[in-house]
Motif scaffolding. Structure first.
Motif, PDB file in Angstrom:
ATOM      1  N   THR A 258      80.331  66.504  30.377  1.00  0.00           N
ATOM      2  CA  THR A 258      80.376  67.225  29.105  1.00  0.00           C
ATOM      3  C   THR A 258      79.025  67.193  28.397  1.00  0.00           C
ATOM      4  O   THR A 258      78.592  68.190  27.827  1.00  0.00           O
ATOM      5  CB  THR A 258      81.467  66.610  28.189  1.00  0.00           C
ATOM      6  N   VAL A 259      78.363  66.047  28.460  1.00  0.00           N
ATOM      7  CA  VAL A 259      77.077  65.950  27.756  1.00  0.00           C
ATOM      8  C   VAL A 259      75.879  66.184  28.679  1.00  0.00           C
ATOM      9  O   VAL A 259      74.732  66.073  28.257  1.00  0.00           O
ATOM     10  CB  VAL A 259      76.920  64.580  27.051  1.00  0.00           C
ATOM     11  N   GLY A 260      76.130  66.501  29.965  1.00  0.00           N
ATOM     12  CA  GLY A 260      75.028  66.839  30.853  1.00  0.00           C
ATOM     13  C   GLY A 260      74.354  65.648  31.511  1.00  0.00           C
ATOM     14  O   GLY A 260      73.245  65.762  32.016  1.00  0.00           O
ATOM     15  N   VAL A 261      75.017  64.477  31.511  1.00  0.00           N
ATOM     16  CA  VAL A 261      74.446  63.324  32.215  1.00  0.00           C
ATOM     17  C   VAL A 261      74.665  63.464  33.727  1.00  0.00           C
ATOM     18  O   VAL A 261      73.837  63.055  34.524  1.00  0.00           O
ATOM     19  CB  VAL A 261      75.057  61.993  31.702  1.00  0.00           C
ATOM     20  N   VAL A 262      75.795  64.037  34.113  1.00  0.00           N
ATOM     21  CA  VAL A 262      76.015  64.313  35.537  1.00  0.00           C
ATOM     22  C   VAL A 262      76.310  65.792  35.730  1.00  0.00           C
ATOM     23  O   VAL A 262      76.754  66.472  34.810  1.00  0.00           O
ATOM     24  CB  VAL A 262      77.206  63.495  36.125  1.00  0.00           C
ATOM     25  N   SER A 263      76.036  66.248  36.926  1.00  0.00           N
ATOM     26  CA  SER A 263      76.451  67.596  37.288  1.00  0.00           C
ATOM     27  C   SER A 263      77.032  67.507  38.685  1.00  0.00           C
ATOM     28  O   SER A 263      76.747  66.572  39.422  1.00  0.00           O
ATOM     29  CB  SER A 263      75.259  68.544  37.244  1.00  0.00           C
ATOM     30  N   GLY A 264      77.857  68.458  39.020  1.00  0.00           N
ATOM     31  CA  GLY A 264      78.484  68.408  40.333  1.00  0.00           C
ATOM     32  C   GLY A 264      77.610  69.066  41.388  1.00  0.00           C
ATOM     33  O   GLY A 264      76.457  69.431  41.143  1.00  0.00           O
ATOM     34  N   TYR A 265      78.157  69.166  42.585  1.00  0.00           N
ATOM     35  CA  TYR A 265      77.493  69.881  43.662  1.00  0.00           C
ATOM     36  C   TYR A 265      77.831  71.365  43.534  1.00  0.00           C
ATOM     37  O   TYR A 265      78.822  71.720  42.890  1.00  0.00           O
ATOM     38  CB  TYR A 265      78.007  69.395  45.021  1.00  0.00           C
ATOM     39  N   PRO A 266      77.052  72.221  44.185  1.00  0.00           N
ATOM     40  CA  PRO A 266      77.447  73.634  44.217  1.00  0.00           C
ATOM     41  C   PRO A 266      78.853  73.748  44.817  1.00  0.00           C
ATOM     42  O   PRO A 266      79.183  73.023  45.752  1.00  0.00           O
ATOM     43  CB  PRO A 266      76.403  74.271  45.145  1.00  0.00           C
ATOM     44  N   GLY A 267      79.673  74.618  44.282  1.00  0.00           N
ATOM     45  CA  GLY A 267      81.024  74.764  44.814  1.00  0.00           C
ATOM     46  C   GLY A 267      82.047  73.982  44.015  1.00  0.00           C
ATOM     47  O   GLY A 267      83.213  73.910  44.398  1.00  0.00           O
ATOM     48  N   GLY A 268      81.632  73.366  42.920  1.00  0.00           N
ATOM     49  CA  GLY A 268      82.600  72.737  42.023  1.00  0.00           C
ATOM     50  C   GLY A 268      83.051  71.349  42.432  1.00  0.00           C
ATOM     51  O   GLY A 268      84.040  70.840  41.941  1.00  0.00           O
TER      52      GLY A 268
ATOM     53  N   GLY B 217      87.123  36.992  44.468  1.00  0.00           N
ATOM     54  CA  GLY B 217      86.051  36.016  44.353  1.00  0.00           C
ATOM     55  C   GLY B 217      84.698  36.549  44.791  1.00  0.00           C
ATOM     56  O   GLY B 217      83.684  35.889  44.622  1.00  0.00           O
ATOM     57  N   ASN B 218      84.675  37.749  45.371  1.00  0.00           N
ATOM     58  CA  ASN B 218      83.415  38.327  45.828  1.00  0.00           C
ATOM     59  C   ASN B 218      82.955  39.453  44.904  1.00  0.00           C
ATOM     60  O   ASN B 218      83.774  40.197  44.363  1.00  0.00           O
ATOM     61  CB  ASN B 218      83.567  38.895  47.246  1.00  0.00           C
ATOM     62  N   PHE B 219      81.641  39.572  44.782  1.00  0.00           N
ATOM     63  CA  PHE B 219      81.087  40.678  44.007  1.00  0.00           C
ATOM     64  C   PHE B 219      80.722  41.856  44.914  1.00  0.00           C
ATOM     65  O   PHE B 219      80.762  43.004  44.508  1.00  0.00           O
ATOM     66  CB  PHE B 219      79.844  40.215  43.236  1.00  0.00           C
ATOM     67  N   GLY B 220      80.396  41.558  46.159  1.00  0.00           N
ATOM     68  CA  GLY B 220      80.001  42.630  47.083  1.00  0.00           C
ATOM     69  C   GLY B 220      78.579  43.076  46.833  1.00  0.00           C
ATOM     70  O   GLY B 220      78.324  44.261  46.635  1.00  0.00           O
ATOM     71  N   VAL B 221      77.653  42.116  46.868  1.00  0.00           N
ATOM     72  CA  VAL B 221      76.274  42.406  46.474  1.00  0.00           C
ATOM     73  C   VAL B 221      75.613  43.515  47.285  1.00  0.00           C
ATOM     74  O   VAL B 221      74.883  44.335  46.736  1.00  0.00           O
ATOM     75  CB  VAL B 221      75.380  41.136  46.553  1.00  0.00           C
ATOM     76  N   SER B 222      75.877  43.556  48.589  1.00  0.00           N
ATOM     77  CA  SER B 222      75.169  44.569  49.385  1.00  0.00           C
ATOM     78  C   SER B 222      75.990  45.818  49.604  1.00  0.00           C
ATOM     79  O   SER B 222      75.544  46.732  50.290  1.00  0.00           O
ATOM     80  CB  SER B 222      74.748  44.018  50.746  1.00  0.00           C
ATOM     81  N   ASP B 223      77.187  45.874  49.043  1.00  0.00           N
ATOM     82  CA  ASP B 223      77.968  47.098  49.181  1.00  0.00           C
ATOM     83  C   ASP B 223      77.315  48.218  48.380  1.00  0.00           C
ATOM     84  O   ASP B 223      76.723  47.977  47.342  1.00  0.00           O
ATOM     85  CB  ASP B 223      79.397  46.881  48.668  1.00  0.00           C
ATOM     86  N   LYS B 224      77.468  49.408  48.898  1.00  0.00           N
ATOM     87  CA  LYS B 224      76.860  50.544  48.204  1.00  0.00           C
ATOM     88  C   LYS B 224      77.755  50.990  47.061  1.00  0.00           C
ATOM     89  O   LYS B 224      78.973  50.832  47.089  1.00  0.00           O
ATOM     90  CB  LYS B 224      76.642  51.693  49.183  1.00  0.00           C
ATOM     91  N   LEU B 225      77.122  51.592  46.075  1.00  0.00           N
ATOM     92  CA  LEU B 225      77.818  52.044  44.876  1.00  0.00           C
ATOM     93  C   LEU B 225      78.167  53.524  45.031  1.00  0.00           C
ATOM     94  O   LEU B 225      77.331  54.314  45.479  1.00  0.00           O
ATOM     95  CB  LEU B 225      76.868  51.871  43.700  1.00  0.00           C
ATOM     96  N   THR B 226      79.389  53.900  44.659  1.00  0.00           N
ATOM     97  CA  THR B 226      79.744  55.318  44.747  1.00  0.00           C
ATOM     98  C   THR B 226      79.415  56.036  43.434  1.00  0.00           C
ATOM     99  O   THR B 226      79.211  55.406  42.396  1.00  0.00           O
ATOM    100  CB  THR B 226      81.241  55.509  45.039  1.00  0.00           C
TER     101      THR B 226
ATOM    102  N   PHE C  31      82.256  67.117  42.934  1.00  0.00           N
ATOM    103  CA  PHE C  31      81.439  66.057  42.347  1.00  0.00           C
ATOM    104  C   PHE C  31      81.031  65.016  43.389  1.00  0.00           C
ATOM    105  O   PHE C  31      80.002  64.379  43.260  1.00  0.00           O
ATOM    106  CB  PHE C  31      82.207  65.374  41.199  1.00  0.00           C
ATOM    107  N   GLY C  32      81.852  64.862  44.422  1.00  0.00           N
ATOM    108  CA  GLY C  32      81.541  63.837  45.436  1.00  0.00           C
ATOM    109  C   GLY C  32      81.766  62.437  44.910  1.00  0.00           C
ATOM    110  O   GLY C  32      80.887  61.579  45.016  1.00  0.00           O
ATOM    111  N   PRO C  33      82.943  62.164  44.324  1.00  0.00           N
ATOM    112  CA  PRO C  33      83.158  60.858  43.674  1.00  0.00           C
ATOM    113  C   PRO C  33      83.021  59.670  44.621  1.00  0.00           C
ATOM    114  O   PRO C  33      82.610  58.596  44.198  1.00  0.00           O
ATOM    115  CB  PRO C  33      84.588  60.968  43.130  1.00  0.00           C
ATOM    116  N   LYS C  34      83.367  59.884  45.905  1.00  0.00           N
ATOM    117  CA  LYS C  34      83.312  58.760  46.851  1.00  0.00           C
ATOM    118  C   LYS C  34      81.978  58.691  47.587  1.00  0.00           C
ATOM    119  O   LYS C  34      81.786  57.807  48.420  1.00  0.00           O
ATOM    120  CB  LYS C  34      84.450  58.869  47.881  1.00  0.00           C
ATOM    121  N   ASP C  35      81.093  59.645  47.338  1.00  0.00           N
ATOM    122  CA  ASP C  35      79.781  59.595  47.989  1.00  0.00           C
ATOM    123  C   ASP C  35      78.973  58.433  47.428  1.00  0.00           C
ATOM    124  O   ASP C  35      79.070  58.129  46.239  1.00  0.00           O
ATOM    125  CB  ASP C  35      78.997  60.889  47.720  1.00  0.00           C
ATOM    126  N   PHE C  36      78.158  57.826  48.262  1.00  0.00           N
ATOM    127  CA  PHE C  36      77.292  56.760  47.766  1.00  0.00           C
ATOM    128  C   PHE C  36      76.159  57.381  46.964  1.00  0.00           C
ATOM    129  O   PHE C  36      75.687  58.477  47.271  1.00  0.00           O
ATOM    130  CB  PHE C  36      76.742  55.935  48.933  1.00  0.00           C
TER     131      PHE C  36
END
Ligand SMILES: [Zn+2]
Length: 475
Positions: A169-179, A120-129, A181-186
């Protein structure tokens, strides 16, 4: 089930018509003391500011290193998609109508782009990963090209794996140095801006040098305006003369395309581009499916369940069967493009556009029927008003015949003509719509519920498609 298709098409028309009268781009670009021209995301932030997608804070700053909340993400993506927004009643207890993002949050939820937590909650102030952002972008915009790019911290079984791969694949995102991506980083506001700007405008993508054309086309307007964004109100950069041959780098849902020559790149309206009529795919006499681009369209999805019966939803049956069909066709050497491969809602127009963008050679829409419980059987539809009418009927007939084997045990309701949107407006490729059986009929429903049956049906449909390409080869 097909009765709601015309309504859906009309709603889509209204949506598109509304987009055409969106406010003109603001001319006075804001500037922020904390985003100097040397900032890593300066151009992208300004691009989005000028398009009213992102704004600064009341104190005149942009705060590029601040994290993005889920409410802010809903607002910015909603603006980028020209969604309704405003103040509206929502389905979430933590989002009252008076909340600044209420309209966009409900828009995101309706479009299945960003939903709440299920409690029932959207989590308005939660940060996006960062991985949530990748999922949002791939749900909101179409990306289907994948590659071997992997990140050491993105598990192949995670929900975001495909989304991150598609965007990398299309260059919209790139990872960090060292391969990594930091999926859980905000995600920070600057990185959010990078991803959205790169999504909207391929010029900002990580390796624009790697930008590969997906097609060639010829300009068929006397003077075709080239703009810096996919919108008639965006800034005009220049124009192409009639007959100019351009590379097409991407085609967007709203009918615009990102195109260019060696000296000029930008957005043009796709209605003024002419594509070569038939894709050149080498034929293999021993395997008529080899190299063929086949679009498989699982009916319904997301907020639209389709027909219901015996605890089943049509959208699930169509998706499962379509995936089997994809696998059989792929195995036979065809290149398959799915209009959806998850439980997501797509408009009918978008399905046609995906098919056209893929330069498909056949379009197969899979559905299940419903009446009042008494009707049963398989029927396959074609359209005779478009330029492919003869081949449409051939394709439908080959498939219907293959579905009538004793093992599948279905009543033959025949090959029928109809004006369903996805096959009526599919002028560029042969198309058909299959109603596998009646989900609300006891006997048919027991078959639709069987994975063995669905697999067999998919196999037979693949044979019907093969028959059709065989016929083309011998024609
Ligand atoms: Zn249906």
């Amino acid at each position: 089930m097909i009765c709601k298709k015309i309504v859906a098409a009309c709603l889509l028309f209204i949506l598109v018509a509304t987009q055409c009268i969106s406010s003109p781009e603001s001319v006075s670009a804001a500037s922020f003391p904390d985003v100097p021209t040397s900032h890593r995301a300066y151009s992208e932030i300004m691009y989005l500011v000028n398009r009213d997608i992102v704004t600064g804070t009341p104190n005149g700053k942009f705060n590029p290193e601040d994290y993005v909340t889920r409410a802010e993400a809903a607002t910015m993506i909603g603006r980028a998609l020209n969604l309704q927004g405003g103040y509206r009643q929502t389905e979430y207890v933590d989002v009252p109508k008076s909340f600044y993002a209420s309209g966009y949050i409900q828009d995101m939820s309706d479009a299945k782009i960003l939903a709440g937590y299920g409690n029932g909650n959207f989590g308005v102030s939660d940060k996006l990963t960062r991985e949530q952002m990748a999922l949002i972008i791939t749900r909101a915009w179409s990306f289907w090209e994948t590659s071997g790019i992997t990140f050491t911290d993105v598990n192949v079984n995670s929900e975001s794996y495909i989304a991150i791969n598609k965007l990398a694949t299309v260059g919209v995102v790139s990872g960090y140095p060292g391969g990594k991506f930091g999926p859980k980083d905000f995600i920070k506001r600057a990185d959010f801006a990078l991803m959205v700007a790169r999504t909207l405008n391929p010029e900002y993508r990580k390796n624009p040098a790697d930008l590969q054309p997906i097609a060639q086309a010829t300009v068929i307007a006397d003077s075709l305006n080239v703009r810096n964004a996919p919108d008639a109100s965006a800034t005009r950069i220049s124009a192409f003369a009639y007959g100019t041959k351009v590379n097409v780098y991407s085609k967007l849902e709203n009918g615009w395309a990102y195109v260019g020559t060696s000296s000029l790149k930008g957005f043009v309206h796709g209605a003024y581009l002419k594509y070569p009529s038939t894709p050149t795919v080498p034929t293999d006499p021993s395997n008529p499916l080899k190299g063929k681009i086949i679009v498989v369209d699982p009916g319904h999805g997301g907020t639209d369940p389709g027909a219901l019966g015996y605890g089943m939803k049509e959208k699930d049956i169509t998706l499962i069967t379509s995936k089997y069909l994809r696998d059989y066709l792929t195995e036979a050497g065809a290149k398959v493009v799915m209009t959806r491969d998850t439980d997501i809602f797509h408009s009918l127009e978008k399905r046609v556009l995906i098919a056209n963008n893929a330069s498909g050679e056949a379009f197969i829409s899979i559905h299940a029927n419903a009446f009042n419980g008494t009707a049963n059987g398989t029927e396959t539809y074609y359209n005779e008003d478009n330029s492919k009418s003869v081949d449409n009927k051939k394709l439908a007939t080959y498939i219907q015949n293959r579905l009538l084997i004793p093992e599948l045990d279905m009543k033959d309701r025949g090959v029928k003509e109809a004006n369903f949107y996805v096959i009526r407006y599919q002028n560029k490729m042969t198309s058909t719509l299959i109603e596998l059986g009646f989900i609300d009929n006891k006997s048919d429903a027991s078959k639709l519920a069987s994975d063995t049956w669905r697999k067999k049906a998919a196999y037979q449909i693949h044979l019907g498609i093969k028959d059709y390409f065989q016929y083309l080869q011998n024609k």
